[in-house]
Enzyme design. Structure first.
Site, mmCIF file in Angstrom:
data_model
loop_
_atom_site.group_PDB
_atom_site.id
_atom_site.type_symbol
_atom_site.label_atom_id
_atom_site.label_comp_id
_atom_site.label_asym_id
_atom_site.label_seq_id
_atom_site.Cartn_x
_atom_site.Cartn_y
_atom_site.Cartn_z
ATOM 1 N N ASP A 11 18.910 30.083 9.414
ATOM 2 C CA ASP A 11 19.469 30.705 8.215
ATOM 3 C C ASP A 11 20.711 31.512 8.592
ATOM 4 O O ASP A 11 20.611 32.536 9.267
ATOM 5 C CB ASP A 11 18.399 31.610 7.598
ATOM 6 N N GLY A 33 23.212 26.083 -2.776
ATOM 7 C CA GLY A 33 23.262 25.884 -1.337
ATOM 8 C C GLY A 33 23.536 27.153 -0.559
ATOM 9 O O GLY A 33 23.074 28.243 -0.914
ATOM 10 N N VAL A 34 24.324 27.013 0.497
ATOM 11 C CA VAL A 34 24.621 28.149 1.370
ATOM 12 C C VAL A 34 25.409 29.221 0.624
ATOM 13 O O VAL A 34 25.248 30.419 0.879
ATOM 14 C CB VAL A 34 25.341 27.685 2.664
ATOM 15 N N ASP A 35 26.247 28.825 -0.319
ATOM 16 C CA ASP A 35 27.026 29.778 -1.116
ATOM 17 C C ASP A 35 26.095 30.729 -1.868
ATOM 18 O O ASP A 35 26.238 31.956 -1.800
ATOM 19 C CB ASP A 35 27.926 29.003 -2.079
ATOM 20 N N SER A 122 30.998 21.413 3.181
ATOM 21 C CA SER A 122 31.163 20.253 2.287
ATOM 22 C C SER A 122 30.047 19.221 2.350
ATOM 23 O O SER A 122 30.111 18.215 1.655
ATOM 24 C CB SER A 122 32.514 19.553 2.504
ATOM 25 N N THR A 123 29.008 19.444 3.161
ATOM 26 C CA THR A 123 27.980 18.405 3.311
ATOM 27 C C THR A 123 26.837 18.513 2.314
ATOM 28 O O THR A 123 25.969 17.645 2.279
ATOM 29 C CB THR A 123 27.391 18.414 4.739
ATOM 30 N N GLY A 124 26.830 19.552 1.499
ATOM 31 C CA GLY A 124 25.791 19.692 0.479
ATOM 32 C C GLY A 124 26.186 18.954 -0.781
ATOM 33 O O GLY A 124 26.427 17.741 -0.758
ATOM 34 N N VAL A 125 26.292 19.684 -1.877
ATOM 35 C CA VAL A 125 26.604 19.054 -3.163
ATOM 36 C C VAL A 125 27.991 18.418 -3.183
ATOM 37 O O VAL A 125 28.253 17.562 -4.023
ATOM 38 C CB VAL A 125 26.470 20.042 -4.346
#
Length: 179
Positions: A11, A33-35, A122-125
């Protein structure tokens, strides 16, 4: 001598580093996501700082980066960057992703940060293929640290084991010990 590049599975909001990178959207107002995780962990001070940036300079463009205080996080700062949405690879996605990483590193260097932690931008949504994104990330960061003394330590923080193995493999291939 230990490598300046390391892979961590876990995390990103729990790390005690000088700067945590947020894979933000252009609005800087938090999202999924991480944001969303970074905004929740940092508390309302982060959103207030992002609102101020928006008032002063508008949205954060793809490939650009801005810096805010870290709120309740253990980090000193959050560097927000907007990575590209994957549209098949023919719309300068690699160049924009490279710019996102490079601009974060330039902000870290300018602020004399010794350590920085990146998520897989950029690898999530946004749908950027993980393997291709990891190659851009490792190449860009490796190139940067050969030319700059800071940051001294760069962490690639991966949410899942598969992505962590991917980054570790890329670092090993270029001669770095990712552990």
């Amino acid at each position: 001598m230990t490598s300046r590049l390391q892979v961590i599975q876990g995390d990103i909001t729990q790390l005690s580093v000088d700067a945590i990178v947020n894979a933000a959207n252009a609005s800087l107002m938090g999202g999924g996501g991480v944001d969303g995780a970074i905004h929740r962990a940092a508390g309302p001070a982060l959103l207030d700082a992002c609102k101020l940036i928006r008032q002063q300079q508008g949205e954060c463009q793809t490939g650009h980066a801005v810096i805010t205080p870290a709120g309740k996080l253990s980090a000193k700062a959050v560097i927000h960057t907007v990575g590209p949405v994957w549209r098949g690879g023919e719309y300068q996605e690699a160049e924009l992703l490279e710019a996102a990483y490079r601009n974060c590193l330039l902000l870290a260097e300018a602020n004399h940060f010794r350590s920085i932690a990146f998520p897989a931008i950029s690898t999530g949504v946004y749908g950027y293929p993980r393997a291709q994104a990891a190659e851009v990330a490792v190449r860009t960061v490796s190139d940067f640290i050969t030319r700059y003394a800071l940051p001294e330590q760069v962490y690639f923080v991966c949410y899942d084991e598969e992505t962590a193995r991917l980054y570790a493999r890329l670092l090993t291939q270029q001669g770095d010990d990712p552990a």
